[in-house]
Structure formats: C-alpha cells, structure tokens
Design an enzyme around this catalytic site. Structure first.
Site, PDB file in Angstrom:
ATOM      1  N   ASP A  43      55.355  60.056  20.725  1.00 61.17           N
ATOM      2  CA  ASP A  43      55.735  60.435  22.592  1.00 61.17           C
ATOM      3  C   ASP A  43      56.975  59.655  23.046  1.00 61.17           C
ATOM      4  O   ASP A  43      57.692  58.402  22.319  1.00 61.17           O
ATOM      5  CB  ASP A  43      54.757  59.417  23.252  1.00 61.17           C
ATOM      6  CG  ASP A  43      54.371  59.364  24.590  1.00 61.17           C
ATOM      7  OD1 ASP A  43      56.025  60.129  25.280  1.00 61.17           O
ATOM      8  OD2 ASP A  43      54.384  58.089  25.298  1.00 61.17           O
ATOM      9  N   ASN A  45      58.800  59.781  26.100  1.00 59.02           N
ATOM     10  CA  ASN A  45      58.847  58.975  27.760  1.00 59.02           C
ATOM     11  C   ASN A  45      57.753  58.195  27.938  1.00 59.02           C
ATOM     12  O   ASN A  45      57.715  57.571  28.771  1.00 59.02           O
ATOM     13  CB  ASN A  45      59.177  60.405  27.980  1.00 59.02           C
ATOM     14  CG  ASN A  45      58.435  61.129  28.422  1.00 59.02           C
ATOM     15  OD1 ASN A  45      56.701  61.015  27.584  1.00 59.02           O
ATOM     16  ND2 ASN A  45      58.080  61.575  29.362  1.00 59.02           N
ATOM     17  N   ASP A  47      54.745  57.896  28.136  1.00 58.85           N
ATOM     18  CA  ASP A  47      53.790  58.702  29.355  1.00 58.85           C
ATOM     19  C   ASP A  47      52.121  58.957  28.742  1.00 58.85           C
ATOM     20  O   ASP A  47      51.679  60.057  28.774  1.00 58.85           O
ATOM     21  CB  ASP A  47      54.325  60.371  29.889  1.00 58.85           C
ATOM     22  CG  ASP A  47      54.085  61.552  29.048  1.00 58.85           C
ATOM     23  OD1 ASP A  47      54.556  61.196  28.393  1.00 58.85           O
ATOM     24  OD2 ASP A  47      54.238  62.430  29.225  1.00 58.85           O
ATOM     25  N   ASP A  51      55.310  64.982  22.489  1.00 58.72           N
ATOM     26  CA  ASP A  51      56.662  65.299  22.568  1.00 58.72           C
ATOM     27  C   ASP A  51      57.532  65.785  22.435  1.00 58.72           C
ATOM     28  O   ASP A  51      57.786  65.942  21.332  1.00 58.72           O
ATOM     29  CB  ASP A  51      57.287  65.116  23.878  1.00 58.72           C
ATOM     30  CG  ASP A  51      57.564  63.460  24.300  1.00 58.72           C
ATOM     31  OD1 ASP A  51      58.443  63.241  23.218  1.00 58.72           O
ATOM     32  OD2 ASP A  51      57.633  62.855  24.973  1.00 58.72           O
ATOM     33  N   ASP A 120      53.619  78.784  17.287  1.00 56.61           N
ATOM     34  CA  ASP A 120      52.277  79.336  17.080  1.00 56.61           C
ATOM     35  C   ASP A 120      51.422  80.352  18.315  1.00 56.61           C
ATOM     36  O   ASP A 120      52.257  79.876  19.409  1.00 56.61           O
ATOM     37  CB  ASP A 120      51.411  77.978  17.590  1.00 56.61           C
ATOM     38  CG  ASP A 120      49.613  77.939  17.005  1.00 56.61           C
ATOM     39  OD1 ASP A 120      49.085  78.827  16.421  1.00 56.61           O
ATOM     40  OD2 ASP A 120      49.525  77.308  16.468  1.00 56.61           O
ATOM     41  N   ASP A 226      47.210  82.564  16.296  1.00 62.08           N
ATOM     42  CA  ASP A 226      45.568  82.450  16.072  1.00 62.08           C
ATOM     43  C   ASP A 226      44.970  83.896  16.262  1.00 62.08           C
ATOM     44  O   ASP A 226      44.624  84.783  16.674  1.00 62.08           O
ATOM     45  CB  ASP A 226      45.919  81.853  18.066  1.00 62.08           C
ATOM     46  CG  ASP A 226      45.132  80.750  17.894  1.00 62.08           C
ATOM     47  OD1 ASP A 226      44.147  79.690  17.463  1.00 62.08           O
ATOM     48  OD2 ASP A 226      43.904  81.121  18.754  1.00 62.08           O
ATOM     49  N   GLU A 284      45.472  83.195  11.788  1.00 61.92           N
ATOM     50  CA  GLU A 284      44.922  82.562  11.688  1.00 61.92           C
ATOM     51  C   GLU A 284      43.577  83.734  11.627  1.00 61.92           C
ATOM     52  O   GLU A 284      43.043  84.322  12.001  1.00 61.92           O
ATOM     53  CB  GLU A 284      44.278  81.850  12.689  1.00 61.92           C
ATOM     54  CG  GLU A 284      43.084  80.756  12.343  1.00 61.92           C
ATOM     55  CD  GLU A 284      42.886  80.344  13.277  1.00 61.92           C
ATOM     56  OE1 GLU A 284      41.979  79.260  13.260  1.00 61.92           O
ATOM     57  OE2 GLU A 284      42.922  80.601  14.500  1.00 61.92           O
ATOM     58  N   HIS A 359      44.717  70.964  12.258  1.00 61.47           N
ATOM     59  CA  HIS A 359      43.794  70.363  14.287  1.00 61.47           C
ATOM     60  C   HIS A 359      42.412  71.114  14.589  1.00 61.47           C
ATOM     61  O   HIS A 359      42.098  70.273  15.284  1.00 61.47           O
ATOM     62  CB  HIS A 359      44.935  71.398  14.923  1.00 61.47           C
ATOM     63  CG  HIS A 359      45.157  72.202  15.229  1.00 61.47           C
ATOM     64  ND1 HIS A 359      45.032  73.548  14.588  1.00 61.47           N
ATOM     65  CD2 HIS A 359      44.664  73.970  15.784  1.00 61.47           C
ATOM     66  CE1 HIS A 359      44.656  74.841  14.678  1.00 61.47           C
ATOM     67  NE2 HIS A 359      44.273  74.022  15.709  1.00 61.47           N
ATOM     68  N   ASP A 360      42.103  71.703  13.185  1.00 60.21           N
ATOM     69  CA  ASP A 360      40.230  71.964  13.835  1.00 60.21           C
ATOM     70  C   ASP A 360      39.570  71.370  12.819  1.00 60.21           C
ATOM     71  O   ASP A 360      38.905  71.928  12.986  1.00 60.21           O
ATOM     72  CB  ASP A 360      40.493  73.604  13.931  1.00 60.21           C
ATOM     73  CG  ASP A 360      41.000  74.099  15.283  1.00 60.21           C
ATOM     74  OD1 ASP A 360      41.132  73.506  16.267  1.00 60.21           O
ATOM     75  OD2 ASP A 360      41.417  75.080  14.654  1.00 60.21           O
TER      76      ASP A 360
HETATM   77  C1  GLC Z   1      41.662  79.113  16.974  1.00 53.53           C
HETATM   78  C2  GLC Z   1      42.539  77.134  17.587  1.00 53.53           C
HETATM   79  C3  GLC Z   1      42.015  76.713  18.242  1.00 53.53           C
HETATM   80  C4  GLC Z   1      41.563  77.422  19.198  1.00 53.53           C
HETATM   81  C5  GLC Z   1      40.723  78.417  19.054  1.00 53.53           C
HETATM   82  C6  GLC Z   1      41.034  78.940  20.455  1.00 53.53           C
HETATM   83  O1  GLC Z   1      40.581  78.340  15.750  1.00 53.53           O
HETATM   84  O2  GLC Z   1      43.337  77.413  16.088  1.00 53.53           O
HETATM   85  O3  GLC Z   1      41.947  75.521  18.108  1.00 53.53           O
HETATM   86  O4  GLC Z   1      40.443  76.250  19.559  1.00 53.53           O
HETATM   87  O5  GLC Z   1      41.540  78.881  18.301  1.00 53.53           O
HETATM   88  O6  GLC Z   1      42.251  79.489  20.543  1.00 53.53           O
HETATM   89 CA    CA Z   2      55.566  62.161  26.423  1.00 52.99          CA
END
Ligand code: GLC
Ligand code: CA
Length: 601
Positions: A43, A45, A47, A51, A120, A226, A284, A359-360
């Site tokens: 971060d 700033n 908040d 970012d 992405d 995605d 993906e 991230h999943d």
């Molecule tokens: C992909 C992303 C995931 C998202 C899903 C729907 O699997 O990696 O984070 O929730 O698509 O967009």
């Molecule tokens: Ca920020």
C-alpha cells in the site's frame, strides 16, 4: 572408502540415457513469473489496500529475487465482489489501485529493470456492473442482448419459477439469476455478479480482441486468461444429469468445459491480437483439462496459447472434485500427476506452466507440506526445489518465497472471499433446516475453510517487523486481516539470514538459470512407488541432473537405480548441509531434505 561401482542390469539400452531433445529457446520458457496479488502487496497511500505505486517501490526486491515477469491480478474498474475478477471496464484502472498514469509508470519501471509485465484478462464473464451487461439487461431487443445468455425459465410442479436449466454455479447455488423486468434469466458460472459473456456472438469476440490490443499496445508482455476453457457453451445449454436428487441444481462441469468452439475462439484471439506482439499467454483451465486436451491449446503448431494452468495436482486433496471435502493424498499420486504432465508435454511439442500456489490455491507449505513448525523452512525449500527443477515456466505467488503458512484460528467474519462465504452460507442453511431450526454445528466447515479458503493466501505481504508488517501504515486497518500468527516471517528478517527460505529461492532461481536443461530437459521419475520420496532425472543430450526430495517428517532412504552413473556427481544445491563429499547409491535423507546433483557423465 571408494565405492564399488554397480553394473547396469539392463543390456544394450540404458533407460536413463535418453536421446538428445532440442527445444526452441524462447524467453518466456526461461522466465520466472511472480504473481502479485495487488491489493495485498504494498500500500503506498495508507488506505489499507495495495496499489500500483506500491508495486513500484518493491521492484528492486523482485529484481534481486531473480524474477523476470510480474503477473498482476486484475486492477481494472470493478465492484470487487470477486476481488477484481468481476470487471466493469477493461480499459480503465480501479481507483483503489491508482490510474492509467500509474500503470504507465509501473510498466516503464518494470521494463527499465529488464523485467516484463503480465496482465490478467477475465473474459468468460464481466461484472454485472459492466456497461455491456447494463445495456444487455435493458430489454429483450437491446442490441447487446445476445452478448450474454438470456433464456426463458421453466415452471416447476407447484407453479414455482425455475431456471432455464439445472446447472450449478461453480461457487454453489444455481448458475442462473432471474430478472423481473424482462422475465428472463441470465447465466453465470460463478457468482450472480459475474454474468457469462456469450462468445458465440462475433461482436463479443471482436470486443475481446480489442481489449487485448489495447493492453498490448501499451506495453504488456504477457496475458493470463481467466477460466478460458469455459468460454464456449454447448448449443441449447442442455440439463446436467441428476446426481444430487434432493436439489434442483446439478454439477454441470463437463457440459461447459472445453466446449465445442473453444479452439476456434482461442485461435481467433491469437490471430487478431496476441500474434501482433512479442508476448506470451497462459490460459487458466479449471474444471478438468487432460494433458491431451491441453496439447490442443499449447501445441507448437496450434497458434493458440503459450501454456496452460492445469489443476490435476490441485485436485489431489479434494474428494470427488469438491475442494471443501478434504482427502489425504500419497506421494506416489503426486509423482504420477507431475510425471504425466511433464512427459506428455515433452512428447507432444507442448509447453506448460509450473505452480503450487496462487491467489486461489492455499499456501503450499500448509497444503503439500508439514504442520510441524520445526520443519516449516526446510519444507518450503523442498517445495521450491521440486517446483524449480521441473520442465516448464515457473510461477511463484507472493509470499511463497518466504515460506508463508496459513493464518490460524480465523473465524468466518475474518474471511472476505465470496466463494468462502457462499460455501459457509449454503452449509449453514442446509444444516439449520435439517436440525429443525436450531443452531447447527459448523466446526467441520470451519476446518475446511481454514485449510482451503482462498483468503489463506490473500493476506497482506510481510515486508518487515512493524505493525502491519510494512504492508500499510501502522495505524491503518488492512482490507483483509493480516496473518498475525506468522508476522515473524517477513522479508526484513529473511534478508539478513543467509539460510532463510528467501535466500534459498534466490539461489535456486540462479541455479535454474545457469542450467538450460532445467527448462528444456526430459523428465524421468525414479522409484515412483516410494511413499516418502519424489525423485527424478532431468536430461538433455549428455547432461543429467538428479533431484531427490523427501516429502515427510521422517528420515527416508533412497536407492539410486544401478544404471545411473553417479561417480562424478556434484551437489548443486540442497536445503540442509550435506557433509558426505560423495553421492552414494544408498542415500539417507533427513525430514524434508531436498538435493540436486549434476551427474556430469
Ligand atoms: C478464476 C480466478 C478466480 C476467480 C474465478 C472467476 O478461477 O482465478 O480468482 O474467482 O476465475 O473469475
Ligand atoms: Ca492504497
């Protein structure tokens, strides 16, 4: 004492000496890609939300780590119902993260350091706030009505309104939402705030290509697509077979995965957008893509994608494909999945990505590793060794290089993820009904969430020892709870410790870059039925490397097959101090010990 050389037991051909395999050297095959979960990285700033300017501050750290390309999770305008995977405008930046000038500055700073940027792209669906959807929703004869899937519903036995088909959403519940104004339903494979785009409409595909060109023209070097294997739906959207008789909605995954026109559509993206740039692409592919199907997306002559994210290893700990239903898997099972993908890609002029965390997907130390804190660091290094010595393009998720485990003891209120809450709510309601209205026991649900929720990896990055770990100002409330259980795992401390997970990653990345065989070489698993050890040879022409990993809290013994000549083996990297100066055919490994040898003959 000199070791007696054992005689090969195979006459004629030696199975561990494959023929020379050449592969075109291409920059993205040799890249280390680092995934930045933007809201949790840095971060700038105060908040409480990471970012773009924050990322700029940390570029020197990433360069020093040895990464080549930065993948940014979605930073576009979005109501953030699914953390930005619900896009409301593909060509403008979410104010939470900055603006287009910040993006241009970031892109320039990345390129100045001789690194690259991957964006992405979420095109299976938009946000329900996207102007395309708002227009489409207006009336049945809107010019954009066929940009999404609108259908008439059915009437149930008791006169109730039912969705047009029985598909279940991937986040749970029906995959359709009713719209009063036009008396029709729209399809959403994910949450109701993520309506699916109808790729069968040519104007949708043109719009998608335009977005890719917008980002390509601005300097983007890589594109992540995605859930791209879900974009082509079957004609007539048929019902799924009934497997859960006590509910209307049914799992329909095989019906909408790798659909009839998917290759035609991906090829169009390639022709009209990707091929205009010196870029790479990764698709993906959840819901099941076999290695055979994957070849059709990444095969050298297919002109579709550079590589895919497959999920076979991510499904190992799920019972019948249900991620919340946790099962134990064995090391031979993990070995088999890796072997199949490694060898299939090699044999079919394909290329693939390598990842064990994103991230999943929860933290790999907690998931593929150990619960014993004593071995956490060794285990994180072993998993790094395993990942970074295979064939493919490596992806590292922020914090993985520190060996971050899951936070502990979180309550449902601590989680923010839409998927997690949908699961909790559905279970709560079902159980409450069953219990005749009383408060249900949710402890096993919480157990699954603590193991599998996506928020386990999404907690803010730990940079230093200050409150909020340097992610944001000390008095600020971060958008998601910090992983306070492991606040002592951070960059500042690991930077100073030559034996840290971070410094091991740095060294390992350099080792990989110095040995092109690590990118391109063939892959041969050794002793695939060993319950603790995963071991393999990488080979290219005359060069061979041996990787041995003990995936367990106990010591293990490994027998190197006789046919492998280890006389001149030299240790390249290991996560423990190795005292023996010579590799023996019978090797004892300590808990979570990993070693890499070059065989030199
Ligand atoms: C992909 C992303 C995931 C998202 C899903 C729907 O699997 O990696 O984070 O929730 O698509 O967009
Ligand atoms: Ca920020």
């Amino acid at each position: 004492m000199a070791q007696e050389r054992r005689k090969p037991n195979v006459r004629g051909i030696n199975p561990y000496m494959p023929s020379i395999m050449d592969f075109d050297r291409v920059w993205w095959r040799e890249s280390i890609i680092y995934q930045i979960y933007v809201q949790s990285f840095q971060d700038s700033n105060n908040d409480g939300i990471g970012d773009l300017r924050g990322i700029i501050k940390r570029l020197d750290y990433l360069k020093k780590l040895g990464v080549d390309m930065l993948w940014l999770t979605p930073i576009y305008e979005s109501p953030m119902e699914d953390q930005g995977y619900d896009i409301a405008n593909y060509t403008s930046i979410n104010k939470l993260f900055g603006n287009m000038d910040d993006w241009d500055a970031l892109c320039e700073e990345i390129h100045m350091r001789d690194m690259k940027i991957m964006m992405d792209m979420v095109f299976n669906h938009t946000s329900s706030q996207h102007p395309w959807f708002l227009e489409s929703k207006k009336s049945k004869d809107s010019p954009k009505r066929d940009w999404y899937f609108w259908r008439k519903g059915k009437i149930g036995k008791n006169g109730e309104k039912l969705p047009p088909n029985n598909w279940e959403s991937l986040f749970g519940g029906p995959a359709w939402t009713y719209d009063e104004a036009t008396d029709e339903w729209y399809l959403h494979l994910f949450s109701s705030s993520q309506p699916d785009l109808n790729w069968d409409t040519p104007a949708v595909r043109d719009a998608v290509c335009e977005v890719i060109r917008f980002w390509g023209d601005r300097g983007t070097d890589g594109f992540r697509f995605d859930v791209i294997n879900l974009i082509s739906k079957p004609p007539d959207l048929p019902d799924a077979p009934i497997v859960n008789p006590d509910q209307y909605e049914q799992p329909a995954v095989p019906l909408f995965t790798n659909g009839p026109n998917v290759h035609k559509y991906v090829n169009q993206i390639n022709r009209e957008a990707l091929s205009l740039y010196n870029c790479c692409s990764v698709g993906e592919m959840p819901c099941g893509v076999s290695e055979l199907q994957a070849s059709e997306y990444v095969g050298k002559d297919r002109r579709e994608l550079s590589m895919v994210f497959q999920f076979d290893h991510m499904g190992l700990d799920a019972e019948k494909g249900n991620k919340w239903n946790i099962r134990k898997f064995s090391i031979p099972e993990l070995g088999r999945v890796m072997r199949v993908w490694q060898q299939h890609m090699l044999g079919n002029h394909g290329w693939n990505s390598l990842y064990i965390e994103n991230h999943d997907q929860p933290r790999c130390v907690s998931r593929f590793g150990t619960e014993n804190p004593r071995y956490r660091a060794a285990c994180a290094k072993l998993l790094a060794t395993f990942l970074l010595t295979m064939r493919g393009t490596v992806y590292i998720f922020q914090g993985q290089e520190l060996g971050m485990p899951h936070p502990e003891g979180w309550k449902i209120e601590d989680y923010s993820d839409v998927e997690t809450h949908q699961y909790y709510k559905a279970e709560y309601e079902r159980r409450k009904k069953e219990a005749g209205g009383g408060e249900p026991d949710m402890s096993d649900v919480m157990y699954s969430i603590q193991k599998k929720s996506r928020d386990n990896v999404r907690t803010p990055m730990h940079w230093d020892t200050s409150p909020n770990c340097g992610f944001t100002g000390p008095g600020v409330k971060p958008w998601l709870r910090m992983n306070s259980t492991y606040a002592d795992i951070n960059v500042y401390i690991q930077e100073k410790d030559s034996d840290s997970v971070l410094n091991y990653y740095r060294k390992l990345i350099q080792v990989r870059k110095q040995h092109p065989l690590m990118f391109y070489g063939a892959f041969m698993q050794l002793n695939p039925y060993h319950e603790q050890i995963l071991a393999f040879l990488r080979a290219q022409g005359p060069f061979r490397t041996l990787v041995v990993c003990n995936f367990s809290d106990d010591p293990a013994v490994f027998e190197i097959p006789n046919e492998i000549d280890i006389d001149m083996a030299v240790l390249v990297i290991a996560n423990y101090e190795v005292c023996e100066n010579k590799l023996e055919y019978t090797t004892n490994l300590r808990p979570w010990e990993a070693r890499v040898y070059t065989l030199r003959n």
